[in-house]
Design a protein around this motif. Structure first.
Motif, PDB file in Angstrom:
ATOM      1  N   ARG A  69       7.166  -6.107   0.315  1.00  0.00           N
ATOM      2  CA  ARG A  69       6.758  -4.763   0.059  1.00  0.00           C
ATOM      3  C   ARG A  69       5.558  -4.483   0.008  1.00  0.00           C
ATOM      4  N   ILE A  70       4.942  -5.061  -1.094  1.00  0.00           N
ATOM      5  CA  ILE A  70       3.382  -4.937  -1.431  1.00  0.00           C
ATOM      6  C   ILE A  70       2.422  -5.689  -0.303  1.00  0.00           C
ATOM      7  N   ALA A  71       2.988  -6.024   0.161  1.00  0.00           N
ATOM      8  CA  ALA A  71       2.231  -7.498   0.887  1.00  0.00           C
ATOM      9  C   ALA A  71       2.300  -6.742   2.353  1.00  0.00           C
ATOM     10  N   ILE A  72       3.076  -5.648   2.507  1.00  0.00           N
ATOM     11  CA  ILE A  72       3.025  -5.032   3.721  1.00  0.00           C
ATOM     12  C   ILE A  72       2.329  -3.769   3.709  1.00  0.00           C
ATOM     13  N   ALA A  73       2.479  -3.276   2.730  1.00  0.00           N
ATOM     14  CA  ALA A  73       1.024  -1.894   1.732  1.00  0.00           C
ATOM     15  C   ALA A  73       0.309  -2.952   2.271  1.00  0.00           C
ATOM     16  N   ARG A  74      -0.625  -3.823   1.777  1.00  0.00           N
ATOM     17  CA  ARG A  74      -1.344  -4.306   1.818  1.00  0.00           C
ATOM     18  C   ARG A  74      -2.662  -4.698   2.718  1.00  0.00           C
ATOM     19  N   VAL A  75      -1.195  -4.773   3.881  1.00  0.00           N
ATOM     20  CA  VAL A  75      -1.514  -5.007   5.492  1.00  0.00           C
ATOM     21  C   VAL A  75      -1.726  -3.141   6.148  1.00  0.00           C
ATOM     22  N   ILE A  76      -0.895  -3.122   5.810  1.00  0.00           N
ATOM     23  CA  ILE A  76      -0.921  -1.141   6.161  1.00  0.00           C
ATOM     24  C   ILE A  76      -2.170  -1.246   6.057  1.00  0.00           C
ATOM     25  N   LEU A  77      -3.180  -1.097   4.856  1.00  0.00           N
ATOM     26  CA  LEU A  77      -4.302  -1.111   3.922  1.00  0.00           C
ATOM     27  C   LEU A  77      -4.904  -1.646   4.704  1.00  0.00           C
ATOM     28  N   LYS A  78      -5.937  -2.913   5.394  1.00  0.00           N
ATOM     29  CA  LYS A  78      -6.290  -3.180   6.021  1.00  0.00           C
ATOM     30  C   LYS A  78      -6.191  -2.624   7.551  1.00  0.00           C
TER      31      LYS A  78
END
Length: 616
Positions: free
Chosen positions: A510-519
């Motif tokens: 979920r942290i990784a997905i949040a990172r991608v959402i931000l990108k």
């Protein structure tokens, strides 16, 4: 003054200035030439130090000569200016030269030069291809970077401070003896020849042993780091004893090599001690014989003996330094195995930034087999329309992840080309290419930093509120609030541990997905993006991923076919070739390979059984 000198070599002013050479002396010069004038200064100061130390025995001989013809009470009155000059020279000149030598060595070179090598080596290595890091221990690479800076500096400084010193001192001593009487210089000249032969015999062997030592030491580090990194596996399979044996083998190898090196050092020391004893006795014998014959004054004897004794002492010191120099050269050579490796994937000289307007992707007759004869990707062509969502389906080894890695340009193609909005990715910069592609992988690895820093990795300039919003969208905000690390940091300031070990697999995802959402890149790759999530969280994340995929070109990989059934088009791969293509409904109606896999899976996972060919 200290601050001024310590900043003469800016350690991190620039990256690696070109490709590091793969030959030893060129590798040394590659770094030394960047700070060459400071080493020239060290050379000049070393010359001064050697000449000053040669002057001390000369002063002793001069003093003895002055004592002979005068009464003690008349010494100062008759020769005060000579005595004052010698005293001033020893009290002022020698400490001053030693002080300058220490400043150049410690304040200018030691810190700045060492860290310049480390920084530039790291700068180069971090730009290596992904495959570079797959083929070695991360711990061993890091050790090589750290050790090479110290080893290169120490061996270069020691070569000047020791070898250069004895060369200057010995030459000056021989000149002084020749001026007094040629016979006095004979033992020293013979000794120097024997010393050179001794070095010629032992140094190559010490150098070889030093390389072995460095490799053996690096092997211990690599195996220990491997055990620590995989400690959970060690515990789960109760393999502590096997890990003991694995590390013990490396330690025993190191001990054997080290003992061989110590034997050489002992033999070298014994032979040198015998040579030094012969030098001192023979020089003293000749000096006394010449004095008895009235051919030299007592002051000459008083000068020659300290000169000879100093040469013997320096020779022992140089022997130790030579051993240290070649130990360090061995460490540098071992470090070159990582640092001097050329970059496998590089940008062209005329490479330009990638500009993505629509997100069209074209694989045009792509072939790539990791340098093997075949079987991975063979003459594959695929057109992904702007904004299209496709799913890649196939057994393990079918080429799905390889296709994604080629799109990210982790490897260069063997033939064919890949286009994004008509731009060949081989002709654009790697950084700009990957800035336009977001990736969520199955094995999410986080930095050993705070939650905030990990999410902000997606876009560095994002505010804290922007990070929190991305975490909310990824359904991570709820569990982040309850986190606390070993240092008492809470929530978004809590650190996640090495590779994110403090978090569960689902939390890391979920942290990784949040990172991608931000990108928020225009091209999105999902490689088993929800495999680590439980069903409830996966359902929530899937809804968010659907929103994330809007207005983006998406490539998704999943063994669980139900997670990609909603894609616009599914691509069925086998041995690097496309054997079926169409939407979920179209492929089911076609009743081919995909339909067979769908029925067999029944909501489960795709097995490793090879799909059959389809006439479609």
């Amino acid at each position: 003054m200290f601050h001024f000198l310590e900043n003469r070599i800016p350690s991190t002013a620039r990256g690696m200035p070109g490709q590091p050479p793969e030959t030893l002396w060129s590798f040394y010069w590659f770094f030394l030439r960047q700070v060459r004038w400071y080493f020239v200064a060290l050379l000049v100061v070393g010359l001064g130090a050697a000449l000053i130390d040669v002057a001390v025995p000369v002063f002793i001989g001069r003093l003895i000569t002055l004592l002979a013809p005068v009464e003690p009470r008349d010494l100062v009155a008759s020769h005060w200016h000579v005595l004052a000059g010698m005293a001033a020279f020893i009290l002022i000149a020698r400490p001053l030269v030693i002080f300058v030598q220490a400043l150049v060595t410690n304040q200018v070179i030691a810190g700045g030069f060492t860290n310049m090598i480390r920084w530039q080596s790291h700068w180069h290595i971090v730009r290596q291809s992904w495959s570079f890091f797959q083929k070695d221990y991360a711990g061993r690479i890091a050790t090589r970077v750290m050790q090479s800076g110290v080893a290169l500096r120490d061996s270069a400084v020691a070569s000047i401070n020791a070898v250069w010193y004895i060369a200057v001192y010995g030459t000056s001593a021989i000149v002084l003896m020749l001026r007094a009487d040629p016979w006095l210089a004979l033992p020293t000249a013979v000794w120097f020849c024997a010393y050179v032969v001794l070095l010629r015999v032992f140094v190559p062997r010490l150098r070889f042993r030093s390389v072995q030592m460095s490799e053996a030491r690096s092997l211990i580090t690599g195996r220990i780091v491997d055990s620590y990194t995989n400690i959970l596996t060690v515990k789960l399979f109760s393999r502590a004893r096997e890990e003991d044996d694995y590390v013990r083998e490396a330690v025993d190898t190191h001990s054997e090599v080290f003992q061989g090196q110590l034997r050489l050092i002992t033999l070298f020391g014994v032979i040198l001690a015998a040579l030094n004893a012969l030098l001192l006795v023979s020089t003293a014998g000749i000096a006394l014989s010449l004095w008895r014959a009235g051919l030299v004054q007592a002051g000459i004897v008083a000068m020659v003996l300290p000169l000879t004794w100093q040469i013997a002492n320096i020779a022992g010191f140089v022997a130790q330094q030579v051993t240290s120099i070649f130990e360090n050269i061995g460490a540098v050579q071992e470090g070159m195995m990582s640092i001097a490796r050329p970059l496998r994937v590089t940008d062209r000289a005329e490479a330009k930034p990638l500009k993505v307007a629509a997100g069209e992707i074209v694989f045009d007759r792509v072939t790539f087999n990791y340098g093997r004869k075949g079987g991975i990707i063979e003459d594959l062509s695929l057109h992904i329309r702007p904004g299209e969502k496709i799913g890649l389906v196939g057994r393990s080894g079918a080429g799905k992840s390889t296709l994604v890695n080629l799109l990210l340009r982790f490897f260069d193609l063997e033939s064919g080309r890949i286009l994004i909005d008509g731009q060949d990715i081989a002709a654009v910069t790697q950084e700009s290419l990957r800035e336009q592609i977001s990736v969520v992988t199955q094995d999410t690895s986080l930095m050993h930093r705070s939650i905030l820093e990990n999410i902000r990795y997606g876009r560095g300039e994002t505010s804290r509120e922007g990070v929190l919003e991305a975490a909310r969208q990824a359904h991570a905000h709820e569990f982040i609030g309850g986190l606390e690390d070993w240092a008492g940091r809470r929530g978004y300031d809590a650190h996640v541990g090495e590779r994110g070990i403090q978090l569960s697999g689902g939390q890391r995802q979920r942290i990784a997905i949040a990172r991608v959402i931000l990108k928020d890149a225009p091209i999105l790759i999902l490689d088993e993006a929800t495999s680590a999530l439980d069903s409830e969280v996966e359902s929530a994340i899937q809804d968010q991923l659907q929103r994330l995929m809007e207005n983006k070109t998406v490539i998704a990989i999943a063994h669980r076919l139900s997670t990609i059934a909603r894609m616009d088009r599914l691509i069925i791969l086998d041995r690097g070739r496309i054997i079926e293509s169409g939407s979920h409904e179209e492929l089911l109606r076609r009743n081919g390979v995909y339909a067979s896999l769908w029925r067999r899976q029944s909501g489960g996972f795709l097995g490793d059984e090879a799909p059959r060919e389809s006439a479609a």
